[in-house]
Design a protein around this motif. Structure first.
Motif, PDB file in Angstrom:
ATOM      1  N   LYS A  63      69.422 -32.792   7.964  1.00 39.65           N
ATOM      2  CA  LYS A  63      69.798 -32.601   6.560  1.00 39.65           C
ATOM      3  C   LYS A  63      68.956 -31.525   5.890  1.00 39.65           C
ATOM      4  CE  LYS A  63      71.550 -37.281   5.809  1.00 39.65           C
ATOM      5  NZ  LYS A  63      71.410 -38.534   5.020  1.00 39.65           N
ATOM      6  N   ARG A  64      67.704 -31.420   6.304  1.00 37.27           N
ATOM      7  CA  ARG A  64      66.805 -30.424   5.696  1.00 37.27           C
ATOM      8  C   ARG A  64      67.262 -29.004   6.007  1.00 37.27           C
ATOM      9  NH1 ARG A  64      61.764 -33.154   5.125  1.00 37.27           N
ATOM     10  NH2 ARG A  64      60.747 -31.220   4.450  1.00 37.27           N
ATOM     11  N   PHE A  65      67.901 -28.817   7.166  1.00 39.90           N
ATOM     12  CA  PHE A  65      68.335 -27.477   7.562  1.00 39.90           C
ATOM     13  C   PHE A  65      69.604 -27.041   6.837  1.00 39.90           C
ATOM     14  CE2 PHE A  65      65.317 -28.051  10.937  1.00 39.90           C
ATOM     15  CZ  PHE A  65      64.906 -26.762  11.243  1.00 39.90           C
ATOM     16  N   PHE A  66      70.175 -27.915   6.071  1.00 37.87           N
ATOM     17  CA  PHE A  66      71.380 -27.556   5.316  1.00 37.87           C
ATOM     18  C   PHE A  66      71.216 -27.912   3.847  1.00 37.87           C
ATOM     19  CE2 PHE A  66      72.695 -28.162   9.669  1.00 37.87           C
ATOM     20  CZ  PHE A  66      73.488 -27.056   9.896  1.00 37.87           C
ATOM     21  N   LYS A  67      69.973 -27.870   3.386  1.00 36.93           N
ATOM     22  CA  LYS A  67      69.681 -28.287   2.021  1.00 36.93           C
ATOM     23  C   LYS A  67      69.837 -27.152   1.019  1.00 36.93           C
ATOM     24  CE  LYS A  67      66.441 -31.279  -0.413  1.00 36.93           C
ATOM     25  NZ  LYS A  67      65.152 -32.024  -0.312  1.00 36.93           N
ATOM     26  N   TYR A  72      65.816 -21.366   4.165  1.00 38.25           N
ATOM     27  CA  TYR A  72      65.926 -20.340   5.208  1.00 38.25           C
ATOM     28  C   TYR A  72      65.129 -19.091   4.851  1.00 38.25           C
ATOM     29  CZ  TYR A  72      69.682 -23.223   7.044  1.00 38.25           C
ATOM     30  OH  TYR A  72      70.395 -24.273   7.546  1.00 38.25           O
ATOM     31  N   ILE A  73      65.108 -18.754   3.569  1.00 35.73           N
ATOM     32  CA  ILE A  73      64.342 -17.579   3.150  1.00 35.73           C
ATOM     33  C   ILE A  73      62.858 -17.791   3.421  1.00 35.73           C
ATOM     34  CG2 ILE A  73      63.681 -16.129   1.191  1.00 35.73           C
ATOM     35  CD1 ILE A  73      66.412 -16.706  -0.040  1.00 35.73           C
ATOM     36  N   LYS A  74      62.375 -18.990   3.137  1.00 32.48           N
ATOM     37  CA  LYS A  74      60.961 -19.294   3.398  1.00 32.48           C
ATOM     38  C   LYS A  74      60.643 -19.179   4.888  1.00 32.48           C
ATOM     39  CE  LYS A  74      60.520 -22.473  -0.513  1.00 32.48           C
ATOM     40  NZ  LYS A  74      60.394 -23.892  -0.900  1.00 32.48           N
ATOM     41  N   LEU A  75      61.531 -19.699   5.727  1.00 35.23           N
ATOM     42  CA  LEU A  75      61.315 -19.606   7.167  1.00 35.23           C
ATOM     43  C   LEU A  75      61.325 -18.156   7.628  1.00 35.23           C
ATOM     44  CD1 LEU A  75      63.377 -22.551   8.718  1.00 35.23           C
ATOM     45  CD2 LEU A  75      60.965 -22.464   8.102  1.00 35.23           C
ATOM     46  N   LEU A  76      62.238 -17.366   7.068  1.00 37.49           N
ATOM     47  CA  LEU A  76      62.305 -15.952   7.429  1.00 37.49           C
ATOM     48  C   LEU A  76      61.035 -15.228   7.021  1.00 37.49           C
ATOM     49  CD1 LEU A  76      63.818 -13.478   8.468  1.00 37.49           C
ATOM     50  CD2 LEU A  76      64.861 -13.239   6.198  1.00 37.49           C
ATOM     51  N   VAL A  77      60.564 -15.484   5.814  1.00 40.17           N
ATOM     52  CA  VAL A  77      59.335 -14.851   5.320  1.00 40.17           C
ATOM     53  C   VAL A  77      58.155 -15.233   6.213  1.00 40.17           C
ATOM     54  CG1 VAL A  77      57.664 -14.844   3.430  1.00 40.17           C
ATOM     55  CG2 VAL A  77      60.106 -14.668   2.925  1.00 40.17           C
ATOM     56  N   ASN A 127      53.141 -31.558  -1.894  1.00 40.73           N
ATOM     57  CA  ASN A 127      53.562 -32.744  -1.148  1.00 40.73           C
ATOM     58  C   ASN A 127      55.045 -32.734  -0.785  1.00 40.73           C
ATOM     59  OD1 ASN A 127      50.998 -34.345  -1.235  1.00 40.73           O
ATOM     60  ND2 ASN A 127      51.333 -34.106  -3.439  1.00 40.73           N
ATOM     61  N   GLU A 128      55.720 -31.641  -1.087  1.00 42.93           N
ATOM     62  CA  GLU A 128      57.130 -31.494  -0.747  1.00 42.93           C
ATOM     63  C   GLU A 128      57.373 -30.061  -0.282  1.00 42.93           C
ATOM     64  OE1 GLU A 128      59.310 -33.853  -0.611  1.00 42.93           O
ATOM     65  OE2 GLU A 128      58.158 -35.440  -1.605  1.00 42.93           O
ATOM     66  N   GLU A 129      58.265 -29.892   0.673  1.00 45.38           N
ATOM     67  CA  GLU A 129      58.567 -28.545   1.192  1.00 45.38           C
ATOM     68  C   GLU A 129      59.095 -27.635   0.098  1.00 45.38           C
ATOM     69  OE1 GLU A 129      61.357 -25.582   1.975  1.00 45.38           O
ATOM     70  OE2 GLU A 129      62.155 -27.634   1.882  1.00 45.38           O
ATOM     71  N   GLU A 130      59.835 -28.201  -0.867  1.00 42.36           N
ATOM     72  CA  GLU A 130      60.413 -27.399  -1.945  1.00 42.36           C
ATOM     73  C   GLU A 130      59.344 -26.732  -2.801  1.00 42.36           C
ATOM     74  OE1 GLU A 130      61.183 -30.424  -1.164  1.00 42.36           O
ATOM     75  OE2 GLU A 130      63.347 -30.533  -0.755  1.00 42.36           O
ATOM     76  N   GLU A 131      58.123 -27.254  -2.771  1.00 36.59           N
ATOM     77  CA  GLU A 131      57.042 -26.709  -3.595  1.00 36.59           C
ATOM     78  C   GLU A 131      56.349 -25.515  -2.938  1.00 36.59           C
ATOM     79  OE1 GLU A 131      54.329 -29.879  -4.561  1.00 36.59           O
ATOM     80  OE2 GLU A 131      55.952 -31.315  -4.838  1.00 36.59           O
ATOM     81  N   ILE A 132      56.683 -25.217  -1.696  1.00 38.01           N
ATOM     82  CA  ILE A 132      56.066 -24.082  -0.993  1.00 38.01           C
ATOM     83  C   ILE A 132      56.655 -22.778  -1.533  1.00 38.01           C
ATOM     84  CG2 ILE A 132      55.732 -22.956   1.244  1.00 38.01           C
ATOM     85  CD1 ILE A 132      56.055 -25.696   2.552  1.00 38.01           C
ATOM     86  N   SER A 133      55.800 -21.883  -1.989  1.00 36.91           N
ATOM     87  CA  SER A 133      56.267 -20.595  -2.507  1.00 36.91           C
ATOM     88  C   SER A 133      56.480 -19.617  -1.360  1.00 36.91           C
ATOM     89  CB  SER A 133      55.241 -20.019  -3.485  1.00 36.91           C
ATOM     90  OG  SER A 133      54.054 -19.648  -2.788  1.00 36.91           O
ATOM     91  N   TYR A 134      57.139 -18.504  -1.652  1.00 34.26           N
ATOM     92  CA  TYR A 134      57.352 -17.476  -0.621  1.00 34.26           C
ATOM     93  C   TYR A 134      56.027 -16.884  -0.165  1.00 34.26           C
ATOM     94  CZ  TYR A 134      62.243 -17.710  -2.113  1.00 34.26           C
ATOM     95  OH  TYR A 134      63.510 -18.140  -2.418  1.00 34.26           O
ATOM     96  N   PHE A 177      56.907 -27.335  12.203  1.00 31.77           N
ATOM     97  CA  PHE A 177      58.038 -27.629  13.078  1.00 31.77           C
ATOM     98  C   PHE A 177      59.235 -26.749  12.727  1.00 31.77           C
ATOM     99  CE2 PHE A 177      56.518 -32.340  13.233  1.00 31.77           C
ATOM    100  CZ  PHE A 177      55.405 -31.946  13.958  1.00 31.77           C
ATOM    101  N   PHE A 178      59.527 -26.622  11.423  1.00 32.46           N
ATOM    102  CA  PHE A 178      60.664 -25.810  10.992  1.00 32.46           C
ATOM    103  C   PHE A 178      60.479 -24.346  11.412  1.00 32.46           C
ATOM    104  CE2 PHE A 178      60.824 -28.887   7.150  1.00 32.46           C
ATOM    105  CZ  PHE A 178      61.441 -29.852   7.925  1.00 32.46           C
ATOM    106  N   LEU A 179      59.274 -23.847  11.229  1.00 37.61           N
ATOM    107  CA  LEU A 179      58.989 -22.447  11.553  1.00 37.61           C
ATOM    108  C   LEU A 179      59.122 -22.185  13.045  1.00 37.61           C
ATOM    109  CD1 LEU A 179      58.063 -19.641  10.752  1.00 37.61           C
ATOM    110  CD2 LEU A 179      55.693 -20.474  10.741  1.00 37.61           C
TER     111      LEU A 179
END
Length: 264
Positions: A63-67, A72-77, A127-134, A177-179
């Protein structure tokens, strides 16, 4: 390489890919003990089956991979630094992989760091992935570049990198793990390209071994990920630090005493 050897290597990969102990190093050592480390196909195999282990992340965190597109931009960066340095330093990296002393030193230094990392970074604010900045994602990506050195764990480097940027242990581990997904896809593609460029081909039997290896690594990694996250939350990194120190010291002592470990 036979089916039994392929399964053994895949189990080692599945168990160690997400632990901060260097999965590649463990597979190299295991293949060396089985006397198959010098085979070109085995070197390809140890990279390609990491993809099977990494795909377990997609299943567990489907579910996280389609949120959101931001994910995806964060992973790319975060992936960009490893992609650039990997292409620029590929030959030097291959040379370092032939140095057992470099492996031993990396294991030792990384182990010492893991003994203290829980104390150094014990006040997380993310404490949440959404809080990670670019920008934070990019910084973690540079930590991943450290793992190009032999004996440095990719997951260990990126998790510590995340914790240094105020990520909680759980969030840092999950982002690591995502990266791994784009990183290992790229590594697999490049290794396959280099394999064919060098004039090698993959036979029908070798294709079957790659399938077996990826399936086994995938299944074992599914079990290992959840166990690791649970253990990490409760106990931290110290046990992995002591393990790395012991392994590094054994390699260094053997080398200094005159033993030939060039196969490692």
């Amino acid at each position: 390489m036979n089916s039994f050897e392929a399964i053994v290597l895949a189990i080692v990969e599945g168990l160690t890919e997400f632990l901060p102990v260097s999965s590649t190093g463990h597979m190299i050592i295991t293949s060396s003990l089985m006397g198959i480390a010098s085979e070109p196909f085995v070197k390809l195999f140890t990279i390609v089956i990491q993809l099977g282990a990494i795909l377990s992340v997609v299943v567990l965190y489907f579910k996280r991979f389609f949120k959101s597109i931001n994910f995806y931009i964060k992973l790319l960066v975060a992936f960009i630094p490893a992609a650039v340095f990997g292409l620029l330093l590929s030959k030097k990296i291959d040379e370092l992989l032939e140095s057992p002393m470099a492996v031993g030193i990396s294991l030792l230094i990384g182990g010492v760091i893991l003994l203290f990392v829980d104390k150094w970074f014990n006040k997380p604010t993310i404490n949440e992935e959404e809080e990670i900045s670019y920008l934070t994602a990019l910084k973690i990506g540079f930590f991943q570049c450290i793992a190009m050195l032999p004996g440095v764990s990719r997951s260990g480097a990126t998790i510590v990198g995340g914790m240094s940027q105020k990520l909680s242990r759980k969030v840092a581990a999950e982002f690591s793990f995502f990266l791994a997904v784009p990183t290992m896809f790229a590594a697999t593609a490049k290794k396959l390209y280099d394999f064919y460029k060098e004039g090698h081909t993959i036979t029908h039997d070798q294709t079957n071994l790659l399938i077996i290896g990826n399936v086994v690594a995938f299944i074992v990694a599914l079990l290992a990920i959840k166990s690791f996250i649970g253990y990490l939350n409760k106990h931290g990194f110290r046990v992995f630090g002591w393990y790395r120190i012991a392994a590094g010291l054994i390699i260094i002592i053997l080398l200094l005493s005159g033993h030939n470990l060039q196969i490692i």
